[in-house]
Design a protein around this motif. Sequence first.
Motif, PDB file in Angstrom:
ATOM      1  N   HIS A 168      36.363  42.616  40.081  1.00 27.24           N
ATOM      2  CA  HIS A 168      35.044  41.960  40.376  1.00 27.24           C
ATOM      3  C   HIS A 168      34.806  40.299  40.259  1.00 27.24           C
ATOM      4  O   HIS A 168      35.353  40.633  39.022  1.00 27.24           O
ATOM      5  N   PRO A 169      34.823  39.575  40.924  1.00 28.85           N
ATOM      6  CA  PRO A 169      34.957  37.857  40.932  1.00 28.85           C
ATOM      7  C   PRO A 169      33.173  37.961  40.217  1.00 28.85           C
ATOM      8  O   PRO A 169      32.069  36.429  39.297  1.00 28.85           O
ATOM      9  N   TRP A 200      38.274  33.547  41.795  1.00 34.08           N
ATOM     10  CA  TRP A 200      38.872  35.342  41.597  1.00 34.08           C
ATOM     11  C   TRP A 200      39.538  35.239  43.108  1.00 34.08           C
ATOM     12  O   TRP A 200      40.434  36.264  42.663  1.00 34.08           O
ATOM     13  N   SER A 201      39.385  35.168  44.144  1.00 28.49           N
ATOM     14  CA  SER A 201      40.248  35.235  45.199  1.00 28.49           C
ATOM     15  C   SER A 201      41.501  34.832  45.490  1.00 28.49           C
ATOM     16  O   SER A 201      42.370  35.738  45.383  1.00 28.49           O
ATOM     17  N   LEU A 202      41.736  33.741  44.943  1.00 28.78           N
ATOM     18  CA  LEU A 202      42.798  32.773  44.910  1.00 28.78           C
ATOM     19  C   LEU A 202      44.182  33.745  43.507  1.00 28.78           C
ATOM     20  O   LEU A 202      44.918  33.349  43.305  1.00 28.78           O
ATOM     21  N   GLY A 203      43.412  33.877  42.589  1.00 26.51           N
ATOM     22  CA  GLY A 203      44.116  35.231  41.457  1.00 26.51           C
ATOM     23  C   GLY A 203      43.680  33.522  40.201  1.00 26.51           C
ATOM     24  O   GLY A 203      44.318  33.527  39.393  1.00 26.51           O
ATOM     25  N   LEU A 204      43.427  32.151  40.365  1.00 28.11           N
ATOM     26  CA  LEU A 204      42.920  31.628  39.315  1.00 28.11           C
ATOM     27  C   LEU A 204      41.648  31.773  38.623  1.00 28.11           C
ATOM     28  O   LEU A 204      40.571  32.285  39.612  1.00 28.11           O
ATOM     29  N   PRO A 205      42.025  30.805  37.501  1.00 28.63           N
ATOM     30  CA  PRO A 205      40.576  31.162  36.204  1.00 28.63           C
ATOM     31  C   PRO A 205      39.330  29.939  36.749  1.00 28.63           C
ATOM     32  O   PRO A 205      40.411  28.886  37.437  1.00 28.63           O
ATOM     33  N   ARG A 206      38.346  30.180  36.412  1.00 30.86           N
ATOM     34  CA  ARG A 206      37.542  29.518  37.049  1.00 30.86           C
ATOM     35  C   ARG A 206      37.250  28.284  36.191  1.00 30.86           C
ATOM     36  O   ARG A 206      36.796  26.739  36.092  1.00 30.86           O
TER      37      ARG A 206
END
Length: 190
Positions: free
Chosen positions: A49-50, A65-71
């Motif tokens: 979950h984001p 999160w949707s792209l699979g990248l860390p914020r």
Amino acid sequence: MSERRAASSVYQSGKRNPDGQIVARALSAIGLPTRYRLGTGGQDPTARHPADACGRCDCSGYVAWSLGLPRLMRGDARLRAINGGRLSTAAMVACSADPGWILERVEAPAPGDVVVYARERPGGYGHCGIVVEVPAEWDRQEADCWRRLRVAHCNGSSSPDAIVVGAGSMWRRRGKILRLRPPAAPGEGQ
């Protein structure tokens, strides 16, 4: 371990929207209790979950999160120069002009792309989301195309379900369309 290697399989696959994974991941958060809070969410690209531990997320956290990248990407000099390494709407718009960055500007959207606008004035806010559906015929100048564009985003409503799918109209005037650039192969670039 670098932030790129720590990212989920969505980014690591090396494809733009691997088998619809970006869209599927973005849509998987709809209906989960999420409250909007600026500056939160998207910290762990491998989480289910984001939202953060308190159930809060903002639009940039949701998109990361949707792209699979860390914020937070402290290793990215471009992001570090803008706001300490944090992925934000302003950072997405500014960094996407750099041909070597992970998101590139495109003219026509495809499912899995990001739509984003940055704040226009001090104290203002930007907004971003994930394109989940594109009209069969696309003309950036046509308002109807933007109305028919479907975008998943985390909005600032007071609802406990802040992640929704809506029309892309809000991005028409000043929005940028960004596409995830596949990671460089070993030995290439960065």
